[in-house]
Design an enzyme around this catalytic site. Structure first.
Site, PDB file in Angstrom:
ATOM      1  N   LYS A  10     -67.425  27.833 -20.103  1.00 11.83           N
ATOM      2  CA  LYS A  10     -68.582  28.429 -19.378  1.00 11.83           C
ATOM      3  C   LYS A  10     -67.643  29.334 -18.325  1.00 11.83           C
ATOM      4  O   LYS A  10     -67.077  28.875 -17.453  1.00 11.83           O
ATOM      5  CB  LYS A  10     -69.415  27.608 -18.444  1.00 11.83           C
ATOM      6  CG  LYS A  10     -70.716  28.349 -18.025  1.00 11.83           C
ATOM      7  CD  LYS A  10     -71.074  27.736 -16.702  1.00 11.83           C
ATOM      8  CE  LYS A  10     -70.445  28.330 -15.377  1.00 11.83           C
ATOM      9  NZ  LYS A  10     -70.580  29.728 -15.056  1.00 11.83           N
TER      10      LYS A  10
ATOM     11  N   GLU B 219     -58.410  22.262 -11.419  1.00 13.28           N
ATOM     12  CA  GLU B 219     -57.010  23.208 -10.870  1.00 13.28           C
ATOM     13  C   GLU B 219     -57.831  23.989  -9.929  1.00 13.28           C
ATOM     14  O   GLU B 219     -58.627  24.731 -10.005  1.00 13.28           O
ATOM     15  CB  GLU B 219     -56.734  24.154 -11.954  1.00 13.28           C
ATOM     16  CG  GLU B 219     -55.971  23.457 -13.069  1.00 13.28           C
ATOM     17  CD  GLU B 219     -54.526  23.454 -12.944  1.00 13.28           C
ATOM     18  OE1 GLU B 219     -54.134  23.871 -12.049  1.00 13.28           O
ATOM     19  OE2 GLU B 219     -54.089  22.816 -14.067  1.00 13.28           O
TER      20      GLU B 219
ATOM     21  N   CYS C 129     -54.834  31.883  -6.919  1.00  8.39           N
ATOM     22  CA  CYS C 129     -54.734  30.495  -6.253  1.00  8.39           C
ATOM     23  C   CYS C 129     -53.267  30.256  -6.337  1.00  8.39           C
ATOM     24  O   CYS C 129     -53.020  29.633  -5.124  1.00  8.39           O
ATOM     25  CB  CYS C 129     -55.429  29.223  -7.364  1.00  8.39           C
ATOM     26  SG  CYS C 129     -54.397  29.539  -9.233  1.00  8.39           S
TER      27      CYS C 129
ATOM     28  N   GLU D 180     -58.415  29.209   2.423  1.00 16.63           N
ATOM     29  CA  GLU D 180     -57.989  30.532   1.501  1.00 16.63           C
ATOM     30  C   GLU D 180     -58.774  31.529   1.534  1.00 16.63           C
ATOM     31  O   GLU D 180     -59.958  31.586   1.365  1.00 16.63           O
ATOM     32  CB  GLU D 180     -58.200  29.680  -0.114  1.00 16.63           C
ATOM     33  CG  GLU D 180     -57.678  30.227  -1.078  1.00 16.63           C
ATOM     34  CD  GLU D 180     -58.304  29.569  -2.577  1.00 16.63           C
ATOM     35  OE1 GLU D 180     -59.332  29.077  -2.595  1.00 16.63           O
ATOM     36  OE2 GLU D 180     -57.339  29.452  -3.165  1.00 16.63           O
TER      37      GLU D 180
END
Ligand code: NAD
Length: 498
Positions: free
Chosen positions: A188, A262, A297, A399
């Site tokens: 997905k 992750e 990331c 982040e």
């Protein structure tokens, strides 16, 4: 027997309605609804449309994957590996098509990111295809009368969920790691960037039996939730935000199934005084992933500069960044494209606003986006560097996932390491010094899963990649990661004296 499917579209710049692929066939959602994928470089224009899938399509895809599992699992690993090698070659042949579509749906510059990621995608299939025969077990020496051995077996149907920021490489990774050891998969992608993922699945299906690889599209709350909670899904592999990662882990806990995560990062780049040079400046820019608008990331978003080189290093850094060519992703001269969508753009702009409001902080490069054309045609943000930042500020802790680098000065090595580790994330780290003892001492003290010394590079298939702390669980990208996360061990003991 390898079966093929017809291409679902000619993929002219990605424009058009592109269906999901379930059991080797193009499928529209039962709802008949479509979701638009905006071209981020041209606000208000569609890069394409995908079906608004939900529980019904997820169930169909999982059933197809479950039906394909026994035959795929029983195929010799080397034969499965051969399919991946063919896929790698086919991706390389279609490199330009993939790269153009990728730029159109994600806003990434074709010259600096989209072609590279396409080649990385081929490399991922080539790597896992090559190591397919290494899915080995061990013999346990229990004595002459006993033959005891272990074997690695696949889990069954894998639910693979990927984010929008590297949809091609991350889809390839989930697919390759799942199917090489004999699992089947339902993938997905994010609704922000599903087009290249569908194109990839379409291409892979030309070399795979029906049902081994399926892709469903839809929102996280409808399609994603249905996939993670489906009772037949035997393993979850998720790449995305830490927040959604928690949901995935809860769903896995309900059914006691394995999960690899992750997740996010806020990675440090530490520059020692002897690395005050142009090469390090280039590496820091690369490490910050400015060419991907910082949407990585792994981005080294906190720059820890020794106070003795602080000003002169920043001068060199800013000079280079001011020369960056930002604009149309499909133009070969462009080095940095657009942010993926309006929501993410607004989030990045809000973080820049928050930084500017901090007393003592100074945007020495970039800042709030220009309000004039051509910047206003897409979601463009200039490379932004904040000096005078405190490690405890929001802009240094959270982040941003945009082209925003914060600079924090340090005096003592221990202080730099302490600040670098003072984060709930622990994904990557970058260290720059010509003193190799100092570099390795620092690398070993850093609480991150992926450390680069004297280079700002990214992951190469074969590197075990994953996070410490809230940056994730499990390792992917490598043979070891695949064996740990995508197979289960079975121990068999035979009494030879029977
Ligand atoms: P996200 O977590 O919002 O979404 C990721 C995927 O999860 C998407 O496909 C989304 O549709 C799906 N999803 C959302 N809610 C869900 C739910 N309740 N159930 C099931 N699925 C759901 O992340 P994003 O905004 O697409 O991507 C950015 C994030 O991804 C950043 O935090 C970044 O650090 C992270 N990321 C991590 C890595 C890594 O390897 N560690 C790599 C790339 C991106």
């Amino acid at each position: 027997m390898i079966e093929t499917i017809k291409p679902v579209t000619d993929w002219k710049d990605g424009v058009g309605q592109v269906k999901m692929i379930i059991n080797g066939e193009s499928v529209q959602a039962a709802s008949g609804k479509w979701l638009s994928v905006e071209n981020p470089a041209h606000k208000g224009t569609d890069a394409g449309q995908v079906p608004k899938g939900g529980a019904a399509e997820v169930d169909r895809a999982v059933q197809a994957a479950a039906a394909a599992f026994p035959a795929w699992r029983n195929m010799p690993a080397r034969e499965r590996g051969k399919s991946l090698l063919r896929i790698a070659d086919a991706i390389e042949s279609a490199k330009e098509e993939f790269a153009r579509l990728y730029s159109t749906e994600t806003g990434n510059a074709i010259a600096t990111q989209s072609r590279n990621e396409t080649m990385q995608t081929a490399d991922i299939f080539r790597y896992f295809g090559g190591v397919a025969s290494e899915i080995k077990g061990e013999v346990i020496p229990l004595g002459e009368q006993l033959f005891s051995y272990s074997r690695r077996e696949p889990w069954g149907v894998v639910g693979g969920i990927v984010p929008w920021n590297a949809p091609l490489a991350l889809s390839a990774l989930k697919i390759a790691m799942a199917i090489t050891p004999g699992n089947t998969i339902v993938l997905k992608p994010s609704v922000e960037a599903p087009l290249t993922a569908i194109k990839l699945v379409e291409l892979c299906n030309r070399f795979l039996p029906k049902g081994v690889l399926n892709i469903v599209t839809g929102t996280g709350s409808e399609c994603g939730e249905a996939l993670i909670n489906h009772p037949t899904v035997a393993k979850l592999s998720f790449t995305g935000s830490t927040e959604v990662g928690r949901n995935i882990m809860r769903a896995a806990a309900e059914r006691i199934i394995p999960v690899s995560l992750e997740l996010g990062g806020k990675s440090p780049q530490i520059v020692f005084p002897d690395a005050n040079d142009d090469t390090t400046v280039a590496n820091v820019i690369n490490g910050m992933r400015f060419i991907r608008q910082g949407q990585s990331c792994t981005a080294g978003a906190r720059l820890f500069l020794h106070e003795s080189i602080h000003d002169s290093f920043l001068e060199k850094l800013v000079t280079k960044l001011r020369a960056f060519k930002i604009g149309e992703p499909l133009d070969d001269a462009t080095q940095m494209g657009a942010i993926v969508n309006e929501t993410q753009y607004n989030k990045v702009v809000a973080y820049i606003g928050d930084g500017l409001a901090q007393p003592g902080a100074k945007a020495i490069c970039g800042g709030l986006p220009p309000k004039t054309s051509p910047f206003t045609e897409g979601y463009y943000v200039e490379p932004t560097v904040f000096a005078g930042v405190k490690n405890e500020w929001r802009i240094a802790r959270e982040e941003v996932f945009g082209p925003v680098l914060v600079v924090i000065p340090w005096k003592e090595e221990a202080e730099a390491i302490r600040m670098a580790n003072d984060s709930h994330y622990g994904l990557a780290a970058f260290i720059y010094t010509h003193d190799i003892s100092k570099a390795l001492r620092t690398a070993h003290q850093i609480e991150s899963g992926f450390v680069q010394v004297n280079q700002g590079g990214g992951i190469v298939p074969g590197n075990s990649y994953g996070g410490f702390k809230q940056s994730g669980i499990g390792r992917e990208w490598s043979l070891e990661g695949m064996l740990e996360c995508f197979t289960q061990r079975k121990s068999v003991t035979v009494n030879l004296g029977y």
